[in-house]
Design a protein around this motif. Structure first.
Motif, PDB file in Angstrom:
ATOM      1  N   PRO A  70     -41.217  26.262 -16.321  1.00 31.18           N
ATOM      2  CA  PRO A  70     -40.407  25.564 -15.301  1.00 31.18           C
ATOM      3  C   PRO A  70     -39.904  26.341 -14.335  1.00 31.18           C
ATOM      4  CG  PRO A  70     -39.770  24.959 -17.527  1.00 31.18           C
ATOM      5  CD  PRO A  70     -40.728  26.152 -17.773  1.00 31.18           C
ATOM      6  N   TRP A  86     -21.275  16.176 -22.224  1.00 30.71           N
ATOM      7  CA  TRP A  86     -19.824  16.745 -22.155  1.00 30.71           C
ATOM      8  C   TRP A  86     -19.315  17.280 -20.832  1.00 30.71           C
ATOM      9  CZ3 TRP A  86     -23.965  17.881 -24.906  1.00 30.71           C
ATOM     10  CH2 TRP A  86     -24.806  18.888 -24.163  1.00 30.71           C
ATOM     11  N   MET A 149     -30.840  21.514  -6.338  1.00 30.12           N
ATOM     12  CA  MET A 149     -31.199  22.877  -6.528  1.00 30.12           C
ATOM     13  C   MET A 149     -32.296  23.194  -5.525  1.00 30.12           C
ATOM     14  SD  MET A 149     -32.208  22.256 -10.584  1.00 30.12           S
ATOM     15  CE  MET A 149     -32.817  23.873 -10.770  1.00 30.12           C
TER      16      MET A 149
ATOM     17  N   GLU B 230     -30.465  17.322 -28.675  1.00 32.84           N
ATOM     18  CA  GLU B 230     -31.819  16.638 -28.280  1.00 32.84           C
ATOM     19  C   GLU B 230     -32.729  17.563 -27.339  1.00 32.84           C
ATOM     20  OE1 GLU B 230     -30.914  12.674 -26.355  1.00 32.84           O
ATOM     21  OE2 GLU B 230     -29.227  12.764 -27.265  1.00 32.84           O
ATOM     22  N   ASP B 232     -34.245  16.800 -24.693  1.00 30.36           N
ATOM     23  CA  ASP B 232     -34.099  16.579 -23.284  1.00 30.36           C
ATOM     24  C   ASP B 232     -33.108  17.636 -22.832  1.00 30.36           C
ATOM     25  OD1 ASP B 232     -36.123  14.546 -23.544  1.00 30.36           O
ATOM     26  OD2 ASP B 232     -34.551  13.071 -23.993  1.00 30.36           O
ATOM     27  N   HIS B 233     -32.144  17.720 -23.656  1.00 34.94           N
ATOM     28  CA  HIS B 233     -31.129  18.618 -23.259  1.00 34.94           C
ATOM     29  C   HIS B 233     -31.733  20.229 -23.064  1.00 34.94           C
ATOM     30  CE1 HIS B 233     -27.712  15.905 -24.458  1.00 34.94           C
ATOM     31  NE2 HIS B 233     -28.407  15.506 -23.299  1.00 34.94           N
ATOM     32  N   ASN B 235     -34.542  20.842 -22.388  1.00 40.32           N
ATOM     33  CA  ASN B 235     -35.642  20.651 -21.300  1.00 40.32           C
ATOM     34  C   ASN B 235     -35.005  20.869 -19.979  1.00 40.32           C
ATOM     35  OD1 ASN B 235     -38.061  20.791 -22.624  1.00 40.32           O
ATOM     36  ND2 ASN B 235     -38.141  18.502 -22.470  1.00 40.32           N
ATOM     37  N   VAL B 236     -33.620  20.308 -20.215  1.00 40.78           N
ATOM     38  CA  VAL B 236     -32.726  20.547 -18.959  1.00 40.78           C
ATOM     39  C   VAL B 236     -32.555  21.964 -18.601  1.00 40.78           C
ATOM     40  CG1 VAL B 236     -30.611  20.092 -17.828  1.00 40.78           C
ATOM     41  CG2 VAL B 236     -31.708  18.111 -19.028  1.00 40.78           C
ATOM     42  N   ARG B 238     -34.288  24.340 -19.630  1.00 39.54           N
ATOM     43  CA  ARG B 238     -35.546  25.022 -19.139  1.00 39.54           C
ATOM     44  C   ARG B 238     -35.889  24.896 -17.725  1.00 39.54           C
ATOM     45  NH1 ARG B 238     -40.570  23.692 -22.975  1.00 39.54           N
ATOM     46  NH2 ARG B 238     -41.358  25.365 -21.650  1.00 39.54           N
ATOM     47  N   VAL B 239     -35.524  23.580 -17.225  1.00 41.39           N
ATOM     48  CA  VAL B 239     -35.936  23.237 -15.727  1.00 41.39           C
ATOM     49  C   VAL B 239     -34.916  24.013 -15.074  1.00 41.39           C
ATOM     50  CG1 VAL B 239     -35.934  21.380 -14.347  1.00 41.39           C
ATOM     51  CG2 VAL B 239     -37.081  20.926 -16.338  1.00 41.39           C
ATOM     52  N   LEU B 240     -33.481  23.933 -15.224  1.00 40.66           N
ATOM     53  CA  LEU B 240     -32.537  24.446 -14.578  1.00 40.66           C
ATOM     54  C   LEU B 240     -32.481  26.018 -14.606  1.00 40.66           C
ATOM     55  CD1 LEU B 240     -29.491  22.167 -15.084  1.00 40.66           C
ATOM     56  CD2 LEU B 240     -31.270  22.025 -13.457  1.00 40.66           C
ATOM     57  N   ARG B 241     -33.476  26.545 -15.161  1.00 42.40           N
ATOM     58  CA  ARG B 241     -33.640  28.111 -15.670  1.00 42.40           C
ATOM     59  C   ARG B 241     -32.354  28.711 -15.971  1.00 42.40           C
ATOM     60  NH1 ARG B 241     -37.268  30.594 -12.588  1.00 42.40           N
ATOM     61  NH2 ARG B 241     -39.288  30.983 -13.620  1.00 42.40           N
ATOM     62  N   LEU B 242     -31.576  28.284 -16.940  1.00 43.23           N
ATOM     63  CA  LEU B 242     -30.281  28.789 -17.314  1.00 43.23           C
ATOM     64  C   LEU B 242     -30.755  29.814 -18.206  1.00 43.23           C
ATOM     65  CD1 LEU B 242     -28.356  25.689 -18.649  1.00 43.23           C
ATOM     66  CD2 LEU B 242     -28.646  26.725 -16.292  1.00 43.23           C
ATOM     67  N   LYS B 250     -23.313  26.732 -22.296  1.00 44.14           N
ATOM     68  CA  LYS B 250     -23.097  25.374 -21.556  1.00 44.14           C
ATOM     69  C   LYS B 250     -23.769  24.178 -22.424  1.00 44.14           C
ATOM     70  CE  LYS B 250     -21.066  26.985 -18.097  1.00 44.14           C
ATOM     71  NZ  LYS B 250     -20.010  26.303 -17.405  1.00 44.14           N
ATOM     72  N   ILE B 251     -24.979  24.467 -23.203  1.00 46.36           N
ATOM     73  CA  ILE B 251     -25.570  23.401 -23.703  1.00 46.36           C
ATOM     74  C   ILE B 251     -25.841  23.392 -25.344  1.00 46.36           C
ATOM     75  CG2 ILE B 251     -27.798  22.391 -24.118  1.00 46.36           C
ATOM     76  CD1 ILE B 251     -28.062  22.799 -21.074  1.00 46.36           C
ATOM     77  N   PRO B 254     -21.699  23.157 -26.793  1.00 48.43           N
ATOM     78  CA  PRO B 254     -20.893  21.864 -26.612  1.00 48.43           C
ATOM     79  C   PRO B 254     -21.755  20.735 -27.313  1.00 48.43           C
ATOM     80  CG  PRO B 254     -21.463  23.015 -24.469  1.00 48.43           C
ATOM     81  CD  PRO B 254     -21.874  23.542 -25.453  1.00 48.43           C
ATOM     82  N   SER B 255     -23.129  20.553 -27.303  1.00 43.46           N
ATOM     83  CA  SER B 255     -23.577  19.708 -28.220  1.00 43.46           C
ATOM     84  C   SER B 255     -23.461  19.596 -29.488  1.00 43.46           C
ATOM     85  CB  SER B 255     -24.971  19.391 -27.640  1.00 43.46           C
ATOM     86  OG  SER B 255     -26.019  20.002 -28.499  1.00 43.46           O
TER      87      SER B 255
END
Lengths: 297, 340
Positions: A70, A86, A149, B230, B232-233, B235-236, B238-242, B250-251, B254-255
């Motif tokens: 990605p 959250w 973004m 999850e 999906d979280h 994947n988020v 990965r997509v946001l390139r964290l 951040k993920i 918290p989750s």
């Protein structure tokens, strides 16, 4: 030179072929809609372009470079919104902004985040959590997060599938407007042919087959823009295009249906309800709420 | 206003006070009285029946040092412990008053020499035992959690590491504190051989045993929480390139926070239970040592004193659990999943 380019892509999951010989070429600035039956691999196709899934065979190129994962230049709007529960609306959008615009100062990032929340008309809900928002509002946040973004391409996986008809049409108009304004390359996965025709430059049906789905060559939508949803229904060209796409989908529906079922009209894409995925705690809470309401009545 | 108070009570795990608040604001008072009868009346009834049965049965059970004490004897034992504490506090106050007088005289006679201050060295009373126990369990709990949470996150993120560590976790988890204690004693004694240790040996031994026994629920629940994020979280992310660090903070954390807190809550419960045994053997001056000392001196008050300690231990354990529930509800984005 094509911007997004797929060449003979094959993909299977656990031995089950999903996509076969998929070829696709999308120009810069083009809006392409991919329509097809549920469960034929539309999401897999999008995940390949997003870099979340790698092809077994063939190539996926973006801007002439092979996709290996990605990237911020390809924004993704997920089918089930995938907001972080959250975080507030602002924080969800800001997360992507922080990741991409590392060299910016705090104030600049803040302004940028707010701009995109305003673009999807969610400024009043800035501090709300996703659980306090309606489905349509959640999807707007997801769109804002992807757009903020500043990607060159927006990949949308049935973004409006889980919404009611009214919200759906409002958001369709919003997506159309945003595309007009931002001029991004957009790939929209949908099971709604009308949605594809209304928004896209090209509608490409995904055709299921025994060894995996393949892409049709596509139908160019040569309708004038901006397209008005009320008038377009009476446009003979619209009706013609609609008929042709349905015919393509119906043909393939017939060829894969057992002979005795051929008379029944099963060729139309079936729209399955796509329920929002809930976490365990949400399910428990929902159950409890339902129970409490039932006993109170 | 009252709606807000009720919401806060609900969110912090004090839902039991909601009918009281609604009664005060005169919101359907009949309904609230009925509700209160249920939420407060039934527990009170249960306690009353228990106390009556206890009072009837206890005198019939004879031991070498007299019959088991009934509720009355235990109550007077509790009162005598309190009186002892008050008397000790008075002695301490008198001692410091005396010392202040001596200090004044000293400074008048030897203005250039500093006064040799002597802190009060009285014997510890019951509240001191309680505070020592709380301090020890908290130290052990923090040591345990600071090992268990990072390790749990690593186990949850990497299936390979989890598979590698799982047999060890499952082996060490059921080990009794009494088995760890000799090892902890010997190791810590060897490490702290100097003449002036920074902390009491017995305190550190108890805390380490608490940590060793209580870290497992946190470790397992953290790993479970992290492993069940999850997709999906992720994947988020990965997509946001964290970055990996941002993905964790951040993920991932918290989750998995609801399950981390479930683990912490179980750990604190285990830790408090283990602490009493550890204190008995390590002679850390907490409630465990109090019980042991009472058992050793064998007076007519012994059994009543031990029962006071038993009830104290139970009530504190209950309170600690409620605190953890409140924290869990405050820090988790969604309602608690854990069983009550």
């Amino acid at each position: 030179m094509s911007y997004i380019y797929l060449e003979n892509v094959q993909k299977s999951f656990a031995g089950q072929p999903v996509l076969k010989d998929v070829c696709l070429s999308i120009e810069k600035g083009e809006f392409v809609a991919i329509v097809g039956f549920s469960g034929t691999g539309k999401s897999t196709l999008l995940n390949l372009m997003a870099g979340l899934v790698m092809p077994d065979e063939g190539k996926v190129l973006f801007d002439q470079r092979e996709v290996t994962g990605p990237g911020p230049e390809r924004g993704v709007v997920f089918q089930n919104y995938s907001l972080l529960p959250w975080m507030s609306v602002y924080e969800n959008v800001r997360l992507g902004v922080d990741a991409v615009f590392r060299e910016w100062g705090d104030e600049e990032r803040d302004r940028h985040t707010r701009k995109y929340i305003e673009m999807v008309n969610l400024t009043p809900a800035l501090r709300k959590r996703p659980s306090e928002l309606s489905g349509g509002m959640r999807q707007r946040v997801s769109v804002a997060r992807a757009l903020a973004m500043n990607p060159q391409t927006l990949l949308m996986d049935e973004p409006l599938g889980a919404l009611d008809a009214l919200t759906r049409s409002t958001l369709q108009d919003e997506i159309g407007e945003i595309w007009q304004k931002e001029k991004k390359t957009v790939v929209l996965i949908t099971n709604d042919v009308d949605e594809g025709i209304l928004l896209a430059d090209r509608v490409i049906p995904l055709l299921p087959g025994e060894n995996g789905a393949t892409l049709h060559e596509g139908v160019r939508i040569d309708l004038e823009r901006p397209r008005d949803r009320k008038q377009i229904n009476h446009n003979p060209r619209f009706q013609e295009l609609r008929k042709r796409i349905f015919q393509i989908l119906r043909e393939i529906g017939k060829s894969t249906t057992p002979a005795e079922d051929q008379d029944r009209d099963r060729g139309l894409p079936r729209i399955d309800p796509v329920h929002q995925r809930l976490s365990l705690s949400d399910r428990i809470r929902r159950f409890r709420n339902a129970h409490v309401i039932a006993t109170e009545n | 206003m009252s709606a807000k108070v009720i919401q806060v009570l609900d969110k912090t795990g004090f839902g039991m006070f909601v009918p009281l608040v609604r009664l005060i604001t005169w919101d359907e008072p009949a309904q609230q009285l009925k509700e209160m009868g249920k939420t407060y009346g039934l527990p009170i009834l249960g306690i009353t029946v228990f106390v009556l049965v206890w009072g009837l049965i206890a005198p019939r059970i004879q031991t070498s040092i007299g019959a088991l004490p009934g509720p009355g004897e235990v109550w007077s034992a509790a009162k005598s412990l309190y009186a002892e504490h008050q008397a000790e506090k008075l002695r301490e106050k008198e001692y410091y008053q005396q010392q202040a007088l001596r200090k004044a005289k000293w400074e008048a006679r030897f203005p250039e020499k500093p006064f040799p201050f002597q802190p009060y060295a009285g014997k510890p009373t019951y509240p001191n035992y309680i505070l020592t126990s709380l301090y020890t369990v908290f130290t052990g709990f923090v040591i345990g959690a600071s090992l268990a949470i990072p390790l749990g996150i690593i186990c949850g993120m990497s299936k390979a590491i989890y598979i590698a560590l799982n047999p060890l976790i499952q082996t060490f988890k059921p080990v009794s504190p009494l088995a760890w204690l000799p090892i902890a004693t010997l190791v810590i004694s060897a490490m702290m051989s100097g003449p002036n240790p920074p902390v009491e040996k017995s305190f550190l031994i108890s805390a380490v045993v608490v940590a060793l026994c209580s870290l497992w629920p946190t470790l397992i629940n953290t790993a479970l929480g992290v492993a069940s994020i999850e997709k999906d979280h992720l994947n988020v992310a990965r997509v946001l390139r964290l970055s990996p660090w941002k993905t964790v903070t951040k993920i991932v954390i918290p989750s998995s926070l609801p399950l981390i807190f479930t683990g912490l809550r179980l750990s604190l419960g285990v830790g408090w239970m283990v602490l009493i045994a550890a204190e008995m053997l390590a002679q850390n001056p907490g409630l465990g040592k109090f019980v042991w000392d009472m058992f050793q001196n064998g007076s007519s008050q012994t059994l009543a004193m031990i029962l006071v300690a038993v009830i104290t231990i139970g009530l504190i354990g209950f309170a600690l659990d409620r605190i953890m529930v409140t924290l869990q509800k405050l820090f988790s984005y969604s309602g608690s999943v854990a069983a009550q």
